[in-house]
Design a protein around this motif. Sequence first.
Motif, PDB file in Angstrom:
ATOM      1  N   TYR A  59       0.893  -1.324  -0.130  1.00 26.52           N
ATOM      2  CA  TYR A  59       0.022  -0.127   0.131  1.00 26.52           C
ATOM      3  C   TYR A  59       0.679   1.480   0.123  1.00 26.52           C
ATOM      4  O   TYR A  59       0.366   2.335  -0.662  1.00 26.52           O
ATOM      5  CB  TYR A  59      -0.889   0.011   1.139  1.00 26.52           C
ATOM      6  N   ARG A  63       0.888   4.308  -2.397  1.00 29.06           N
ATOM      7  CA  ARG A  63       0.756   5.491  -2.355  1.00 29.06           C
ATOM      8  C   ARG A  63       1.989   6.414  -3.127  1.00 29.06           C
ATOM      9  O   ARG A  63       1.514   7.638  -3.739  1.00 29.06           O
ATOM     10  CB  ARG A  63       0.877   5.985  -0.963  1.00 29.06           C
ATOM     11  N   TYR A 113      -8.243   1.086   1.331  1.00 30.95           N
ATOM     12  CA  TYR A 113      -8.055   2.030   2.350  1.00 30.95           C
ATOM     13  C   TYR A 113      -8.457   1.678   3.882  1.00 30.95           C
ATOM     14  O   TYR A 113      -7.186   1.856   4.717  1.00 30.95           O
ATOM     15  CB  TYR A 113      -8.837   3.421   2.014  1.00 30.95           C
ATOM     16  N   THR A 117      -5.227   1.274   6.586  1.00 36.46           N
ATOM     17  CA  THR A 117      -5.183   1.847   7.811  1.00 36.46           C
ATOM     18  C   THR A 117      -5.031   0.896   9.072  1.00 36.46           C
ATOM     19  O   THR A 117      -4.375   1.325  10.051  1.00 36.46           O
ATOM     20  CB  THR A 117      -6.566   2.849   8.050  1.00 36.46           C
TER      21      THR A 117
END
Length: 188
Positions: A59, A63, A113, A117
């Motif tokens: 991830y 980004r 997402y 997190t």
Amino acid sequence: MKHFFYELQTEYNSLCSEEWTFEQGKTKLDQVISFLKRLNRINKTDKIDDYLIDTFAYYHQLRVYFSHKKTTSKGEIDSKYEKEINHFDSELLKRYRVKNSPKKIEEIDFEDYFLFTQITKDLALKISSIGYPKPEGLANWDVIRKIKKFKDDNNRLEKSIESALKTQYGYIKENDSDTLVSEIINHI
């Protein structure tokens, strides 16, 4: 997460009077893990699961790709995806309350997402729980200096130190074979 790594480094250096620095050209996560291994903090009991590292790396690479397309390739992303997707069985999907993640770059959605997190939070918590400074540094920590007034009551002193470590670092007594608190007391 980069800010978290710098805070970890700054706190460690300030409490241990050391000069742990990050090098250019390597990820901060890889350097933190290498540093914790040098401190013998990552072992069979206290380890950082590969799925946390690999999923975070995937991830994070996404980004970077979306933010700076010229600094990463789709091939790098696909390689990281293949590495991390192998960890996700039904148990891990259930633990993170996702049904169809992680997904490839073309299919990314809010569920990814949410997973990112959660993975980031768990990775930071694990690093915090094993990334505390050395016992001699912790003995000089202002919080510990305040509670050393309980030195005549060893049980109260131990409990107070454990509580401070749990609050600051997520310390669990089983870490380091239960020697951290006694090592701190030996340095008071």
